[in-house]
Each structure stands twice: as structure tokens, then as C-alpha cells.
Design a protein around this motif. Structure first.
Motif, PDB file in Angstrom:
ATOM      1  N   GLY A 192       0.791  -1.220   0.000  1.00  0.00           N
ATOM      2  CA  GLY A 192       0.000   0.000   0.000  1.00  0.00           C
ATOM      3  C   GLY A 192       0.821   1.267   0.000  1.00  0.00           C
ATOM      4  N   ASP A 193       0.894   1.892   1.158  1.00  0.00           N
ATOM      5  CA  ASP A 193       1.612   3.164   1.286  1.00  0.00           C
ATOM      6  C   ASP A 193       2.846   3.032   2.164  1.00  0.00           C
ATOM      7  OD1 ASP A 193       0.393   2.759   3.712  1.00  0.00           O
ATOM      8  OD2 ASP A 193      -0.491   4.756   3.849  1.00  0.00           O
ATOM      9  N   GLU A 194       3.387   1.826   2.262  1.00  0.00           N
ATOM     10  CA  GLU A 194       4.569   1.599   3.105  1.00  0.00           C
ATOM     11  C   GLU A 194       5.787   1.264   2.253  1.00  0.00           C
ATOM     12  OE1 GLU A 194       4.151  -1.003   6.419  1.00  0.00           O
ATOM     13  OE2 GLU A 194       2.227  -0.141   7.010  1.00  0.00           O
ATOM     14  N   PHE A 195       6.896   1.881   2.646  1.00  0.00           N
ATOM     15  CA  PHE A 195       8.169   1.669   1.970  1.00  0.00           C
ATOM     16  C   PHE A 195       9.223   1.265   2.989  1.00  0.00           C
ATOM     17  CE2 PHE A 195       5.832   4.651  -0.600  1.00  0.00           C
ATOM     18  CZ  PHE A 195       6.132   4.301  -1.906  1.00  0.00           C
ATOM     19  N   GLU A 196      10.200   0.507   2.534  1.00  0.00           N
ATOM     20  CA  GLU A 196      11.368   0.184   3.347  1.00  0.00           C
ATOM     21  C   GLU A 196      12.604   0.573   2.554  1.00  0.00           C
ATOM     22  OE1 GLU A 196      11.344  -3.913   4.562  1.00  0.00           O
ATOM     23  OE2 GLU A 196       9.495  -3.654   5.696  1.00  0.00           O
ATOM     24  N   VAL A 197      13.599   1.051   3.270  1.00  0.00           N
ATOM     25  CA  VAL A 197      14.860   1.424   2.644  1.00  0.00           C
ATOM     26  C   VAL A 197      15.971   0.659   3.344  1.00  0.00           C
ATOM     27  CG1 VAL A 197      16.434   3.323   2.084  1.00  0.00           C
ATOM     28  CG2 VAL A 197      13.956   3.751   2.183  1.00  0.00           C
ATOM     29  N   ILE A 198      16.756  -0.060   2.570  1.00  0.00           N
ATOM     30  CA  ILE A 198      17.956  -0.697   3.098  1.00  0.00           C
ATOM     31  C   ILE A 198      19.070   0.329   2.890  1.00  0.00           C
ATOM     32  CG2 ILE A 198      19.527  -2.661   3.003  1.00  0.00           C
ATOM     33  CD1 ILE A 198      16.598  -3.357   3.773  1.00  0.00           C
ATOM     34  N   VAL A 199      19.418   1.020   3.964  1.00  0.00           N
ATOM     35  CA  VAL A 199      20.326   2.154   3.891  1.00  0.00           C
ATOM     36  C   VAL A 199      21.773   1.656   3.851  1.00  0.00           C
ATOM     37  CG1 VAL A 199      20.987   4.330   4.987  1.00  0.00           C
ATOM     38  CG2 VAL A 199      18.634   3.524   5.168  1.00  0.00           C
ATOM     39  N   THR A 200      22.514   2.077   2.810  1.00  0.00           N
ATOM     40  CA  THR A 200      23.886   1.618   2.617  1.00  0.00           C
ATOM     41  C   THR A 200      24.798   2.788   2.250  1.00  0.00           C
ATOM     42  OG1 THR A 200      23.450   1.138   0.282  1.00  0.00           O
ATOM     43  CG2 THR A 200      23.153  -0.681   1.842  1.00  0.00           C
ATOM     44  N   GLY A 201      26.085   2.534   2.298  1.00  0.00           N
ATOM     45  CA  GLY A 201      27.090   3.484   1.840  1.00  0.00           C
ATOM     46  C   GLY A 201      27.002   4.842   2.514  1.00  0.00           C
ATOM     47  N   ASP A 202      27.135   5.881   1.703  1.00  0.00           N
ATOM     48  CA  ASP A 202      27.097   7.253   2.197  1.00  0.00           C
ATOM     49  C   ASP A 202      25.768   7.546   2.899  1.00  0.00           C
ATOM     50  OD1 ASP A 202      28.273   9.988   2.303  1.00  0.00           O
ATOM     51  OD2 ASP A 202      26.523  10.468   1.055  1.00  0.00           O
ATOM     52  N   ASP A 203      24.700   6.968   2.390  1.00  0.00           N
ATOM     53  CA  ASP A 203      23.387   7.165   3.030  1.00  0.00           C
ATOM     54  C   ASP A 203      23.406   6.632   4.458  1.00  0.00           C
ATOM     55  OD1 ASP A 203      22.499   8.197   0.630  1.00  0.00           O
ATOM     56  OD2 ASP A 203      21.407   6.379   0.046  1.00  0.00           O
ATOM     57  N   TYR A 204      24.055   5.497   4.662  1.00  0.00           N
ATOM     58  CA  TYR A 204      24.139   4.906   6.003  1.00  0.00           C
ATOM     59  C   TYR A 204      25.000   5.775   6.924  1.00  0.00           C
ATOM     60  CZ  TYR A 204      25.212   1.754   9.810  1.00  0.00           C
ATOM     61  OH  TYR A 204      25.371   1.216  11.062  1.00  0.00           O
ATOM     62  N   ILE A 205      26.137   6.179   6.426  1.00  0.00           N
ATOM     63  CA  ILE A 205      27.043   6.993   7.230  1.00  0.00           C
ATOM     64  C   ILE A 205      26.352   8.284   7.676  1.00  0.00           C
ATOM     65  CG2 ILE A 205      29.182   8.356   7.144  1.00  0.00           C
ATOM     66  CD1 ILE A 205      30.235   6.131   5.184  1.00  0.00           C
ATOM     67  N   ASN A 206      25.539   8.846   6.794  1.00  0.00           N
ATOM     68  CA  ASN A 206      24.848  10.109   7.068  1.00  0.00           C
ATOM     69  C   ASN A 206      23.351   9.899   7.317  1.00  0.00           C
ATOM     70  OD1 ASN A 206      27.140  11.983   6.561  1.00  0.00           O
ATOM     71  ND2 ASN A 206      27.067  10.995   4.560  1.00  0.00           N
ATOM     72  N   ARG A 207      22.989   8.777   7.918  1.00  0.00           N
ATOM     73  CA  ARG A 207      21.572   8.413   8.057  1.00  0.00           C
ATOM     74  C   ARG A 207      20.751   9.422   8.849  1.00  0.00           C
ATOM     75  NH1 ARG A 207      24.793   5.034  10.765  1.00  0.00           N
ATOM     76  NH2 ARG A 207      24.516   4.741  13.000  1.00  0.00           N
ATOM     77  N   ASP A 208      21.306  10.002   9.902  1.00  0.00           N
ATOM     78  CA  ASP A 208      20.544  10.988  10.677  1.00  0.00           C
ATOM     79  C   ASP A 208      20.265  12.231   9.831  1.00  0.00           C
ATOM     80  OD1 ASP A 208      20.473   9.308  12.895  1.00  0.00           O
ATOM     81  OD2 ASP A 208      22.282  10.196  13.769  1.00  0.00           O
ATOM     82  N   GLU A 209      21.261  12.664   9.100  1.00  0.00           N
ATOM     83  CA  GLU A 209      21.096  13.817   8.201  1.00  0.00           C
ATOM     84  C   GLU A 209      20.080  13.493   7.103  1.00  0.00           C
ATOM     85  OE1 GLU A 209      23.744  15.628   4.662  1.00  0.00           O
ATOM     86  OE2 GLU A 209      24.757  15.549   6.606  1.00  0.00           O
ATOM     87  N   ARG A 210      20.158  12.276   6.579  1.00  0.00           N
ATOM     88  CA  ARG A 210      19.222  11.853   5.519  1.00  0.00           C
ATOM     89  C   ARG A 210      17.788  11.808   6.038  1.00  0.00           C
ATOM     90  NH1 ARG A 210      21.651  12.429   0.632  1.00  0.00           N
ATOM     91  NH2 ARG A 210      23.788  11.768   0.870  1.00  0.00           N
ATOM     92  N   MET A 211      17.599  11.365   7.272  1.00  0.00           N
ATOM     93  CA  MET A 211      16.242  11.331   7.839  1.00  0.00           C
ATOM     94  C   MET A 211      15.698  12.748   7.994  1.00  0.00           C
ATOM     95  SD  MET A 211      15.112   8.264   8.138  1.00  0.00           S
ATOM     96  CE  MET A 211      13.794   8.326   9.368  1.00  0.00           C
ATOM     97  N   LYS A 212      16.534  13.681   8.427  1.00  0.00           N
ATOM     98  CA  LYS A 212      16.105  15.088   8.526  1.00  0.00           C
ATOM     99  C   LYS A 212      15.747  15.628   7.144  1.00  0.00           C
ATOM    100  CE  LYS A 212      18.810  16.133  12.634  1.00  0.00           C
ATOM    101  NZ  LYS A 212      20.011  16.812  13.144  1.00  0.00           N
ATOM    102  N   MET A 213      16.582  15.307   6.176  1.00  0.00           N
ATOM    103  CA  MET A 213      16.334  15.749   4.813  1.00  0.00           C
ATOM    104  C   MET A 213      15.000  15.178   4.305  1.00  0.00           C
ATOM    105  SD  MET A 213      18.620  15.085   1.358  1.00  0.00           S
ATOM    106  CE  MET A 213      20.112  15.573   2.177  1.00  0.00           C
ATOM    107  N   LEU A 214      14.755  13.905   4.609  1.00  0.00           N
ATOM    108  CA  LEU A 214      13.512  13.260   4.193  1.00  0.00           C
ATOM    109  C   LEU A 214      12.306  13.983   4.785  1.00  0.00           C
ATOM    110  CD1 LEU A 214      11.949  10.964   2.818  1.00  0.00           C
ATOM    111  CD2 LEU A 214      12.368   9.599   4.892  1.00  0.00           C
ATOM    112  N   ARG A 215      12.349  14.242   6.068  1.00  0.00           N
ATOM    113  CA  ARG A 215      11.233  14.942   6.724  1.00  0.00           C
ATOM    114  C   ARG A 215      11.012  16.327   6.105  1.00  0.00           C
ATOM    115  NH1 ARG A 215       9.939  11.753  10.799  1.00  0.00           N
ATOM    116  NH2 ARG A 215      11.559  10.554  11.811  1.00  0.00           N
TER     117      ARG A 215
END
Length: 110
Positions: A31-54
Motif C-alpha cells: 500500500g503506502d509503506e516503503f522500506e529502505v535498506i540504507v547503505t554506503g554514504d546514506d548509512y554513514i549520514n543516516r541521521d542527516e538523511r532522515m532530517k532531509m527526508l522529513r
């Protein structure tokens, strides 16, 4: 508001997820649910990426061509813990718990 409106929200959300997590795998799991397997630079910067996503989701909801209603958004993240997690299912469960806590925070201000 109908399937067409829902489909537009889903397409826009997917585009944003794929743009924010450029170096990771994005899956629509239902439906409206997604999962992301966070890797590489995205993983290293995951907190920043989550802020960016929001920020991107919030901005998109303000300028959406969809005039009906406002989509809600909840996200959770969990990191594999060697020695604690037996596998991916444990990590997914913790991410789900974090997502539902985030959802309750937005819904009830808890």
C-alpha cells in the motif's frame, strides 16, 4: 479522496525517498509503506538523511498539486546490532516500533 489522489501521494513519496537515499535500495512493501535498506554514504549520514527526508516530505505536502487533504508521514530507523540481532527481521521490527512511535507523536502529540 480516491485512488488517483492516493496514487499521486505514493508516486511523490517514492520519488522523494529515492532522491534522499540515492545510494540505497528502496522497496514498496505494501500500500503506502516503503522500506529502505540504507547503505554506503546514506548509512554513514543516516541521521542527516532522515532530517532531509522529513523536510522534503513537509515541503512537498505544502506545494502538492493535490488539493484534497494532507498526507501524513511517519518514519522509523533501526541499525543492525551484531550479537543482539539474529537477522534482518529483528532490525525491521525495531524500525517498525520506531515508526509507530513517530506516528503516535504526530497524531497525538505524545
Amino acid at each position: 479522496f480516491g485512488h488517483d489522489v492516493g496514487d499521486e501521494y505514493i508516486r511523490n513519496s517514492c520519488k522523494i525517498l529515492c532522491d534522499v537515499f540515492k545510494h540505497s535500495s528502496v522497496f514498496r512493501v505494501g500500500g503506502d509503506e516503503f522500506e529502505v535498506i540504507v547503505t554506503g554514504d546514506d548509512y554513514i549520514n543516516r541521521d542527516e538523511r532522515m532530517k532531509m527526508l522529513r523536510n522534503r516530505i513537509e515541503k512537498a505536502s505544502k506545494i502538492s498539486s493535490v488539493k484534497e487533504g494532507k498526507a501524513s508521514f511517519a518514519a522509523g530507523i533501526a541499525v543492525y546490532e551484531p550479537g543482539t540481532d539474529e537477522g534482518v527481521a529483528n532490525v525491521k521490527k525495531r524500525a517498525d516500533v520506531a515508526m509507530y512511535q513517530n506516528k503516535a507523536l504526530h497524531r497525538y502529540g505524545a
